[in-house]
Design a protein around this motif. Structure first.
Motif, PDB file in Angstrom:
ATOM      1  N   ILE A  12       0.946  -1.236   0.021  1.00  0.00           N
ATOM      2  CA  ILE A  12       0.111   0.218   0.007  1.00  0.00           C
ATOM      3  C   ILE A  12       0.914   1.536   0.125  1.00  0.00           C
ATOM      4  N   PRO A  13       1.774   1.383   0.782  1.00  0.00           N
ATOM      5  CA  PRO A  13       2.675   2.559   0.785  1.00  0.00           C
ATOM      6  C   PRO A  13       3.505   2.472  -0.653  1.00  0.00           C
ATOM      7  N   GLY A  14       3.966   1.364  -1.061  1.00  0.00           N
ATOM      8  CA  GLY A  14       4.590   1.454  -2.167  1.00  0.00           C
ATOM      9  C   GLY A  14       3.975   2.079  -3.429  1.00  0.00           C
ATOM     10  N   ALA A  15       2.448   1.577  -3.380  1.00  0.00           N
ATOM     11  CA  ALA A  15       1.686   2.110  -4.337  1.00  0.00           C
ATOM     12  C   ALA A  15       1.285   3.507  -4.279  1.00  0.00           C
ATOM     13  N   CYS A  16       1.177   4.052  -3.171  1.00  0.00           N
ATOM     14  CA  CYS A  16       0.928   5.296  -2.913  1.00  0.00           C
ATOM     15  C   CYS A  16       2.423   6.204  -3.441  1.00  0.00           C
ATOM     16  N   LEU A  17       3.572   5.854  -3.105  1.00  0.00           N
ATOM     17  CA  LEU A  17       4.717   6.602  -3.517  1.00  0.00           C
ATOM     18  C   LEU A  17       4.925   6.318  -5.123  1.00  0.00           C
ATOM     19  N   LEU A  18       4.492   5.253  -5.494  1.00  0.00           N
ATOM     20  CA  LEU A  18       4.537   5.235  -7.330  1.00  0.00           C
ATOM     21  C   LEU A  18       3.478   6.231  -7.879  1.00  0.00           C
ATOM     22  N   GLY A  19       2.183   6.220  -7.094  1.00  0.00           N
ATOM     23  CA  GLY A  19       1.185   7.140  -7.777  1.00  0.00           C
ATOM     24  C   GLY A  19       1.555   8.676  -7.535  1.00  0.00           C
ATOM     25  N   ILE A  20       2.401   9.038  -6.521  1.00  0.00           N
ATOM     26  CA  ILE A  20       2.786  10.365  -6.407  1.00  0.00           C
ATOM     27  C   ILE A  20       4.052  10.567  -7.317  1.00  0.00           C
ATOM     28  N   ALA A  21       4.881   9.673  -7.684  1.00  0.00           N
ATOM     29  CA  ALA A  21       6.006   9.753  -8.513  1.00  0.00           C
ATOM     30  C   ALA A  21       5.400  10.080  -9.829  1.00  0.00           C
ATOM     31  N   PHE A  22       4.384   9.294 -10.285  1.00  0.00           N
ATOM     32  CA  PHE A  22       3.800   9.388 -11.735  1.00  0.00           C
ATOM     33  C   PHE A  22       3.091  10.676 -11.686  1.00  0.00           C
ATOM     34  N   ALA A  23       2.666  11.216 -10.939  1.00  0.00           N
ATOM     35  CA  ALA A  23       1.784  12.511 -10.758  1.00  0.00           C
ATOM     36  C   ALA A  23       2.726  13.775 -10.819  1.00  0.00           C
ATOM     37  N   ALA A  24       3.928  13.567 -10.087  1.00  0.00           N
ATOM     38  CA  ALA A  24       4.919  14.589 -10.452  1.00  0.00           C
ATOM     39  C   ALA A  24       5.629  14.427 -11.823  1.00  0.00           C
ATOM     40  N   TRP A  25       5.874  13.128 -12.286  1.00  0.00           N
ATOM     41  CA  TRP A  25       6.304  13.130 -13.655  1.00  0.00           C
ATOM     42  C   TRP A  25       5.394  13.984 -14.677  1.00  0.00           C
ATOM     43  N   LEU A  26       4.063  13.654 -14.494  1.00  0.00           N
ATOM     44  CA  LEU A  26       2.924  14.370 -15.416  1.00  0.00           C
ATOM     45  C   LEU A  26       3.149  15.618 -15.329  1.00  0.00           C
ATOM     46  N   TRP A  27       3.289  16.235 -14.044  1.00  0.00           N
ATOM     47  CA  TRP A  27       3.289  17.774 -13.769  1.00  0.00           C
ATOM     48  C   TRP A  27       4.556  18.513 -14.651  1.00  0.00           C
ATOM     49  N   ARG A  28       5.592  17.682 -14.424  1.00  0.00           N
ATOM     50  CA  ARG A  28       6.943  18.347 -15.114  1.00  0.00           C
ATOM     51  C   ARG A  28       6.708  18.263 -16.427  1.00  0.00           C
ATOM     52  N   ARG A  29       6.037  17.278 -17.101  1.00  0.00           N
ATOM     53  CA  ARG A  29       5.913  17.230 -18.617  1.00  0.00           C
ATOM     54  C   ARG A  29       5.044  18.028 -19.123  1.00  0.00           C
TER      55      ARG A  29
END
Length: 111
Positions: A12-29
């Motif tokens: 569960i924490p791993g999935a949360c961190l992965l989701g936050i990392a993906f959101a940050a990547w999309l924001w930078r893009r």
């Protein structure tokens, strides 16, 4: 670690961190997109903007009315489906609850 504790502790924490990392990547893009031309001049995103403010305001008003009509139609359809679903579920729940028989010798005071 037992298998039953791996999911809440690691997954569960791993999935949360992965989701936050993906959101940050999309924001930078999205943040890298340039809104001005290479010459530095402002380019119009819509052809109507070049014609003038009054024409653009009238067009925006027409678009807003069409969106409002479509949204109202969509919501009424959703309310109708949800109403039917809720009625069916209410009948189902109350039917199942009416079939429950109390345990012999059990009273409200013993709870």
């Amino acid at each position: 670690m037992a298998m039953d504790t791996i999911v809440p502790v690691l997954f569960i924490p791993g999935a949360c961190l992965l989701g936050i990392a993906f959101a940050a990547w999309l924001w930078r893009r999205v943040a890298r997109i340039q809104m001005h031309s290479a010459t530095g001049k402002q380019e119009y995103l819509l052809a109507e903007e070049a014609r003038g403010e009054e024409h653009a305001s009238a067009k925006a008003s027409d678009i807003q009315e069409a969106i409002s009509e479509g949204a109202t139609s969509f919501l009424m359809t959703q309310y109708r489906y949800i109403g039917v679903f809720m009625a069916i579920m209410a009948v189902t729940v109350f039917s199942l609850l009416s079939m429950v028989q109390p345990v012999e010798g059990r009273t409200k005071e013993s709870e």
